[in-house]
Scaffold this active site. Structure first.
Site, mmCIF file in Angstrom:
data_model
loop_
_atom_site.group_PDB
_atom_site.id
_atom_site.type_symbol
_atom_site.label_atom_id
_atom_site.label_comp_id
_atom_site.label_asym_id
_atom_site.label_seq_id
_atom_site.Cartn_x
_atom_site.Cartn_y
_atom_site.Cartn_z
ATOM 1 N N ARG A 173 -8.562 6.452 -13.760
ATOM 2 C CA ARG A 173 -7.131 6.143 -13.784
ATOM 3 C C ARG A 173 -6.354 7.116 -14.675
ATOM 4 N NH1 ARG A 173 -6.170 1.072 -11.421
ATOM 5 N NH2 ARG A 173 -7.731 -0.532 -11.762
ATOM 6 N N ASP B 148 -1.981 1.364 1.783
ATOM 7 C CA ASP B 148 -3.118 1.732 2.614
ATOM 8 C C ASP B 148 -3.074 0.883 3.887
ATOM 9 O OD1 ASP B 148 -5.586 2.810 3.334
ATOM 10 O OD2 ASP B 148 -6.733 1.438 2.080
ATOM 11 N N GLU C 273 4.408 0.432 -6.228
ATOM 12 C CA GLU C 273 2.967 0.427 -5.937
ATOM 13 C C GLU C 273 2.415 1.855 -6.031
ATOM 14 O OE1 GLU C 273 0.223 -0.815 -6.032
ATOM 15 O OE2 GLU C 273 -0.137 -2.118 -4.303
#
Ligand code: IMP
Length: 182
Positions: free
Chosen positions: A164, A102, A98
């Site tokens: 990204r 969070d 991942e």
């Protein structure tokens, strides 16, 4: 630096060194075994691509996509699988890869879901960990960096599908997402 970003949190050279270190650790831990790395789309794609090239044991990879609710959402905690694996996981050693943990909702759900499919083992590898916002517990075996509660982008992480492709991890200027209901 990108004009929408406040500052560089983790420069490219530090990410690179961490990926090499994680790859070495994983290769050592899984010596004599075969691995299935599962990247969570889309954020983990760049990390997974770099990480698998630092792993010396036989490694396959596949991807899953889950419903995303944004970093500051008041989600119900429900996670939905949008794209499942193309391969079976029974008897396989899995590492879920991942970009960031969070609240922990996504990985808490995914670890449980994959564990129910009778794999040999399931471990979690994340580039970033934001522990201050955790709601659900997640056992992270391989962790890149612990970061403060700030919204970051780059190296696969996005805001509204942007940023990204930035090569390092940057703190997004809050002006970019303020008054946008995020
Ligand atoms: P969790 O289920 O709350 O742990 O959320 C994980 C997902 O939230 C990540 O895969 C990211 O897509 C997103 N996310 C959380 N924090 C950030 C951030 O600072 N920048 C970009 N995406 C984030």
């Amino acid at each position: 630096m990108h004009p929408d970003c406040e500052r560089i949190l983790i420069p490219e050279v530090e990410i690179r060194a961490k990926v090499v270190e994680l790859g070495r650790r994983i290769s050592k831990d899984y010596a004599g075994k075969e691995l299935l790395m599962i990247g969570i789309l889309k954020g983990a794609m760049i990390f997974l691509a770099d990480l698998v090239r630092e792993i010396s044991v036989p490694t396959r990879y596949d991807f899953m996509a889950v419903s995303s609710y944004g970093a500051s959402s008041k989600s119900s905690g429900k996670v939905r699988i949008l794209k499942d694996l193309a391969c079976g996981v029974e008897g396989r050693h899995i590492i879920i890869v991942e970009d960031i943990v969070d609240t922990g909702l996504t990985l808490n759900y995914l670890a449980e879901n994959l564990n129910s499919r009778d794999p040999a083992s399931v471990k979690i590898c994340t580039l970033l960990d934001k522990p201050s916002r955790r709601i659900k517990p997640v056992e992270i075996c391989y962790k890149g960096f612990v970061i403060p509660d700030e919204f970051v982008v780059g190296y696969g992480l996005d805001y509204s599908e942007r940023y990204r492709n930035l090569p390092c991890i940057m703190v997004l200027n809050p002006k970019v997402y303020m008054n946008k209901g995020e």
